[in-house]
Design a protein around this motif. Sequence first.
Motif, PDB file in Angstrom:
ATOM      1  N   ARG A   1      -8.399 -44.915  25.114  1.00  0.00           N
ATOM      2  CA  ARG A   1      -7.802 -45.870  24.168  1.00  0.00           C
ATOM      3  C   ARG A   1      -7.983 -47.311  24.651  1.00  0.00           C
ATOM      4  NH1 ARG A   1      -6.025 -43.790  19.986  1.00  0.00           N
ATOM      5  NH2 ARG A   1      -4.169 -42.707  20.682  1.00  0.00           N
TER       6      ARG A   1
ATOM      7  N   TYR B   1     -10.361 -53.326  17.033  1.00  0.00           N
ATOM      8  CA  TYR B   1      -9.952 -51.931  17.175  1.00  0.00           C
ATOM      9  C   TYR B   1      -8.759 -51.634  16.279  1.00  0.00           C
ATOM     10  CZ  TYR B   1      -8.109 -47.666  19.304  1.00  0.00           C
ATOM     11  OH  TYR B   1      -7.633 -46.397  19.510  1.00  0.00           O
ATOM     12  N   PHE B   2      -7.732 -52.494  16.337  1.00  0.00           N
ATOM     13  CA  PHE B   2      -6.532 -52.280  15.529  1.00  0.00           C
ATOM     14  C   PHE B   2      -6.884 -52.299  14.039  1.00  0.00           C
ATOM     15  CE2 PHE B   2      -3.032 -53.554  12.910  1.00  0.00           C
ATOM     16  CZ  PHE B   2      -1.946 -52.865  13.417  1.00  0.00           C
TER      17      PHE B   2
ATOM     18  N   LYS C   1      -8.615 -49.158  12.844  1.00  0.00           N
ATOM     19  CA  LYS C   1      -7.749 -47.976  12.828  1.00  0.00           C
ATOM     20  C   LYS C   1      -6.725 -48.024  11.696  1.00  0.00           C
ATOM     21  CE  LYS C   1      -9.097 -45.533  16.407  1.00  0.00           C
ATOM     22  NZ  LYS C   1      -9.619 -44.171  16.245  1.00  0.00           N
ATOM     23  N   HIS C   2      -6.485 -49.195  11.132  1.00  0.00           N
ATOM     24  CA  HIS C   2      -5.452 -49.340  10.095  1.00  0.00           C
ATOM     25  C   HIS C   2      -6.021 -49.766   8.758  1.00  0.00           C
ATOM     26  CE1 HIS C   2      -3.241 -49.527  13.911  1.00  0.00           C
ATOM     27  NE2 HIS C   2      -2.283 -48.919  13.254  1.00  0.00           N
TER      28      HIS C   2
ATOM     29  N   PHE D   1       2.850 -52.857   5.525  1.00  0.00           N
ATOM     30  CA  PHE D   1       3.307 -53.509   6.756  1.00  0.00           C
ATOM     31  C   PHE D   1       4.522 -54.394   6.490  1.00  0.00           C
ATOM     32  CE2 PHE D   1      -1.149 -52.961   8.571  1.00  0.00           C
ATOM     33  CZ  PHE D   1      -0.747 -52.072   9.557  1.00  0.00           C
TER      34      PHE D   1
ATOM     35  N   ILE E   1       9.718 -51.906   8.135  1.00  0.00           N
ATOM     36  CA  ILE E   1       8.649 -52.121   9.109  1.00  0.00           C
ATOM     37  C   ILE E   1       8.626 -53.584   9.573  1.00  0.00           C
ATOM     38  CG2 ILE E   1       6.163 -51.952   9.553  1.00  0.00           C
ATOM     39  CD1 ILE E   1       6.128 -49.736   7.329  1.00  0.00           C
TER      40      ILE E   1
ATOM     41  N   ALA F   1       2.808 -55.795  11.038  1.00  0.00           N
ATOM     42  CA  ALA F   1       1.903 -54.907  11.769  1.00  0.00           C
ATOM     43  C   ALA F   1       2.263 -54.847  13.250  1.00  0.00           C
ATOM     44  CB  ALA F   1       0.463 -55.384  11.600  1.00  0.00           C
TER      45      ALA F   1
ATOM     46  N   ASN G   1       5.062 -54.355  14.549  1.00  0.00           N
ATOM     47  CA  ASN G   1       6.154 -53.424  14.831  1.00  0.00           C
ATOM     48  C   ASN G   1       5.627 -51.985  14.912  1.00  0.00           C
ATOM     49  OD1 ASN G   1       8.714 -52.550  15.354  1.00  0.00           O
ATOM     50  ND2 ASN G   1       9.453 -52.760  13.240  1.00  0.00           N
ATOM     51  N   CYS G   2       4.744 -51.744  15.853  1.00  0.00           N
ATOM     52  CA  CYS G   2       4.074 -50.442  16.009  1.00  0.00           C
ATOM     53  C   CYS G   2       5.068 -49.273  15.961  1.00  0.00           C
ATOM     54  CB  CYS G   2       3.331 -50.349  17.336  1.00  0.00           C
ATOM     55  SG  CYS G   2       2.555 -51.843  17.937  1.00  0.00           S
TER      56      CYS G   2
ATOM     57  N   CYS H   1       6.088 -46.944  12.981  1.00  0.00           N
ATOM     58  CA  CYS H   1       5.224 -45.850  12.517  1.00  0.00           C
ATOM     59  C   CYS H   1       4.770 -44.927  13.658  1.00  0.00           C
ATOM     60  CB  CYS H   1       3.983 -46.408  11.823  1.00  0.00           C
ATOM     61  SG  CYS H   1       4.366 -47.549  10.481  1.00  0.00           S
ATOM     62  N   HIS H   2       4.713 -45.467  14.875  1.00  0.00           N
ATOM     63  CA  HIS H   2       4.294 -44.659  16.025  1.00  0.00           C
ATOM     64  C   HIS H   2       5.500 -44.487  16.939  1.00  0.00           C
ATOM     65  CE1 HIS H   2      -0.050 -45.223  15.164  1.00  0.00           C
ATOM     66  NE2 HIS H   2       0.273 -46.458  14.844  1.00  0.00           N
TER      67      HIS H   2
ATOM     68  N   PHE I   1      -0.028 -43.202  20.907  1.00  0.00           N
ATOM     69  CA  PHE I   1      -0.383 -43.548  19.531  1.00  0.00           C
ATOM     70  C   PHE I   1      -1.132 -42.404  18.857  1.00  0.00           C
ATOM     71  CE2 PHE I   1       0.258 -47.633  21.586  1.00  0.00           C
ATOM     72  CZ  PHE I   1       0.977 -48.340  20.626  1.00  0.00           C
TER      73      PHE I   1
ATOM     74  N   GLU J   1      -2.505 -39.463  16.618  1.00  0.00           N
ATOM     75  CA  GLU J   1      -2.437 -39.333  15.159  1.00  0.00           C
ATOM     76  C   GLU J   1      -1.321 -38.392  14.712  1.00  0.00           C
ATOM     77  OE1 GLU J   1      -6.338 -38.668  13.176  1.00  0.00           O
ATOM     78  OE2 GLU J   1      -7.125 -39.449  15.073  1.00  0.00           O
TER      79      GLU J   1
ATOM     80  N   VAL K   1       2.055 -40.060  13.932  1.00  0.00           N
ATOM     81  CA  VAL K   1       2.187 -41.179  12.988  1.00  0.00           C
ATOM     82  C   VAL K   1       3.032 -40.795  11.786  1.00  0.00           C
ATOM     83  CG1 VAL K   1       0.933 -42.810  11.508  1.00  0.00           C
ATOM     84  CG2 VAL K   1      -0.068 -42.075  13.676  1.00  0.00           C
TER      85      VAL K   1
END
Lengths: 169, 135
Positions: free
Chosen positions: A102, A124-125, A128-129, A137, A142, A145, A147-148, A151-152, A160, A162, A165
């Motif tokens: 990761r 990368y972020f 993935k989103h 978001f 929430i 974005a 505030n990871c 959702c995770h 993180f 999958e 999630v």
Amino acid sequence: MKKWMQFLVLITSITSASVLLASGGEGGGSQMPPVTNAKWKAECGSCHMLYHPGLLPERSWNKMMAGLDKHFGENASLDAATRDEITRFLALNSADKQDNRRSSRINQSIPASATPLRISETRYFISKHDEVSASTFKRKSIGSAANCVACHKGAEKGDFSESQVKIPR
Amino acid sequence: MRNSIILAALLFSINAFATTPQVLLKQYEVQAKQENPAFTGFSAERGAIFFRAERTHSDGKKVSCSTCHTSDPRNQGKTRANKVIEPLAPSVNPQRLTDAAKVEKWFGRNCRDVLERACTAQEKGDYIQYLVNLK
């Protein structure tokens, strides 16, 4: 070596051995290994979730820690000793020092000329989103974005995966 | 020998900042008298007004202490990054106002954030008096 120093070394090696085991044996697992530091937990977790050091490269953390008085519009400044200890902890566990898939991918997605302060702005972020809309978001549950953990569930520990999630309503 | 020095240092550093709201009020009273010779005491009513007073920040946004802490310090609040802030009133959250360094750190940040200046000892004391009086 003084006895208490030997003891400290022993404890440190046991802890690092179990961290290695947790990340899948030879190091280099797919998830970021859980890491911790008491000052970091207290100072960097009061306004938002704890962002795992393996989410940004060392140069990003250094830049962020050098500008805490103007931290995303807020004053997050610390006394010099605390700031230096946290900076060392972040640097030691940063994306370019971590041996997991990761962190390497995040690091590779950042051009060498860039020093992003937001994980949520790295390539990368974003890739993935791409299926999460801007309005999702912004939901009240929430916020943004950044505030990871909304959702995770395992975000603060660096998990993180999958399967974990879940987007709140 | 060495161990006991380390232990003593550790105990001292833990206790160095441990405090109570009453001790904090005394400390701010000493400072307030230095800042203003005409100081006559702290007022919970003034503290309540101070806490809710809204002003326009130079960035154009309306801010007050209650932006993050809600208008009732017995409630949970929320940071700009959407994290829960536990209540400030010691009657519902006994951990509050028990660490002098923490209180000073957050006054430092929050006052600059809301008022764009440091708070006076009078303002801090009024505010703590207000928090302490909330049952």
